[in-house]
Design a protein around this motif. Structure first.
Motif, short mmCIF file in Angstrom:
data_model
loop_
_atom_site.label_atom_id
_atom_site.label_comp_id
_atom_site.label_asym_id
_atom_site.label_seq_id
_atom_site.Cartn_x
_atom_site.Cartn_y
_atom_site.Cartn_z
N GLN A 1 -47.47 50.12 50.00
CA GLN A 1 -46.51 49.65 51.00
C GLN A 1 -46.27 50.72 52.07
OE1 GLN A 1 -42.97 47.71 49.84
NE2 GLN A 1 -43.86 46.67 48.06
N TYR A 2 -46.13 51.95 51.63
CA TYR A 2 -45.92 53.04 52.59
C TYR A 2 -47.16 53.24 53.45
CZ TYR A 2 -45.14 57.73 54.43
OH TYR A 2 -45.01 58.82 55.27
N ALA B 1 -47.29 50.55 56.03
CA ALA B 1 -46.32 50.80 57.10
C ALA B 1 -46.86 51.85 58.08
CB ALA B 1 -44.99 51.25 56.50
N PHE C 1 -45.48 52.80 61.84
CA PHE C 1 -44.15 53.24 61.42
C PHE C 1 -44.16 54.73 61.10
CE2 PHE C 1 -43.78 48.75 60.76
CZ PHE C 1 -42.43 48.46 60.87
N GLN D 1 -38.87 55.58 59.51
CA GLN D 1 -38.76 54.15 59.74
C GLN D 1 -39.23 53.36 58.52
OE1 GLN D 1 -41.17 53.98 63.31
NE2 GLN D 1 -39.36 53.70 64.61
N ALA D 2 -40.32 53.79 57.91
CA ALA D 2 -40.82 53.11 56.71
C ALA D 2 -39.78 53.18 55.59
CB ALA D 2 -42.14 53.74 56.26
N LEU E 1 -36.40 53.63 55.88
CA LEU E 1 -35.17 52.89 56.18
C LEU E 1 -35.38 51.38 56.24
CD1 LEU E 1 -33.57 55.19 58.91
CD2 LEU E 1 -32.81 54.90 56.54
N LEU E 2 -36.49 50.96 56.84
CA LEU E 2 -36.69 49.54 57.11
C LEU E 2 -37.46 48.80 56.03
CD1 LEU E 2 -37.57 49.84 60.91
CD2 LEU E 2 -35.35 49.36 59.87
N LEU E 3 -38.28 49.51 55.29
CA LEU E 3 -39.15 48.83 54.33
C LEU E 3 -38.86 49.20 52.87
CD1 LEU E 3 -41.62 47.00 53.84
CD2 LEU E 3 -43.05 49.04 54.06
N PRO F 1 -34.56 49.09 51.35
CA PRO F 1 -34.02 47.77 51.00
C PRO F 1 -34.57 47.23 49.69
CG PRO F 1 -34.54 47.84 53.33
CD PRO F 1 -35.09 49.11 52.73
N GLN F 2 -35.86 47.44 49.45
CA GLN F 2 -36.44 46.96 48.19
C GLN F 2 -35.94 47.79 47.01
OE1 GLN F 2 -40.80 45.84 48.41
NE2 GLN F 2 -40.62 47.06 50.28
#
Length: 231
Positions: free
Chosen positions: A128-129, A132, A137, A141-142, A144-146, A149-150
């Protein structure tokens, strides 16, 4: 039995609110205020520390984990005592006891929040990183935004457990005579000296209702969040 119930009803306002009419909240109200204040400091603080540990895996992460293990390895009662005597020396002023205990609870709990959130970040797939990054990203940003939250969704049960423990830990404020629920119950018992079982059974029941209510609300929120995420 009726006399024991009257001990509670006659002192119910004091147990629930303290002397709030005189500007001195206490009892259940002060317990909730301290727990809420400590939680509002510990959650963002722990998340920020977990983000730092994830972003810089070298010396920064090692120092953060040493700090967290040191705090978690010390009884909370000692942390309260340390801040009780240390903060006036650092600030040159006598801070309110409730504020000192709130800061001690926040400091103590933030270490556990950091561990939980960092574990949630580490459990996410590395791809995932990398995806991003491939989309342009930055690391921040990766995160905070991705990723965060998960991770927060996955560790929510752990965080709820931490804040239930935080709510119960407010009872340790009695050691510095902060008039939260346990302290107030002790004062009522010392004044009455007839029905201690009724007073402390009531106190335990209040803590149980507060903690179970928090768990129920968190469970409902999580179910609604998952339903919204799956739509």
């Amino acid at each position: 039995m009726i006399a024991e119930l009257r001990v509670i009803t006659d002192n119910l306002d004091y147990l629930l609110w303290g002397r709030v009419g005189q500007g001195q909240p206490g009892g259940v109200l002060l317990t909730l205020l301290m727990a809420l204040g400590a939680g509002m400091l510990a959650l963002p603080g722990g998340i920020a520390l977990a983000g730092l540990a994830w972003r810089w895996p070298g010396r920064v992460r090692k120092l953060l984990f040493i700090w967290a293990e040191l705090i978690r390895g010390i009884p909370l009662i000692f942390v309260i005592f340390w801040l009780w005597y240390l903060l006036p020396a650092l600030t040159g002023a006598d801070l309110p006891g409730a504020l000192t205990v709130t800061l001690a609870l926040a400091w103590f709990t933030s270490a556990s929040v950091m561990h939980s959130v960092f574990a949630g970040l580490q459990a996410l797939p590395q791809g995932q990183y990398e995806a991003a990054q491939s989309q342009g990203f930055s690391a921040g940003q990766a995160l905070l935004l991705l990723l965060l939250p998960q991770a927060l969704r996955n560790v929510l049960p752990s965080l709820v457990g931490l804040f239930i423990a935080l709510l119960k830990d407010t009872s340790l404020a009695f050691i510095v005579n902060v008039p939260e629920l346990t302290t107030i119950a002790g004062q009522v018992n010392n004044r009455i000296q007839i029905y201690p079982a009724a007073i402390f059974i009531f106190t335990g029941l209040v803590y149980y209702l507060l903690c179970s209510g928090l768990a129920v609300m968190a469970g409902r929120w999580q179910r609604r969040y998952l339903l919204a995420a799956n739509k």
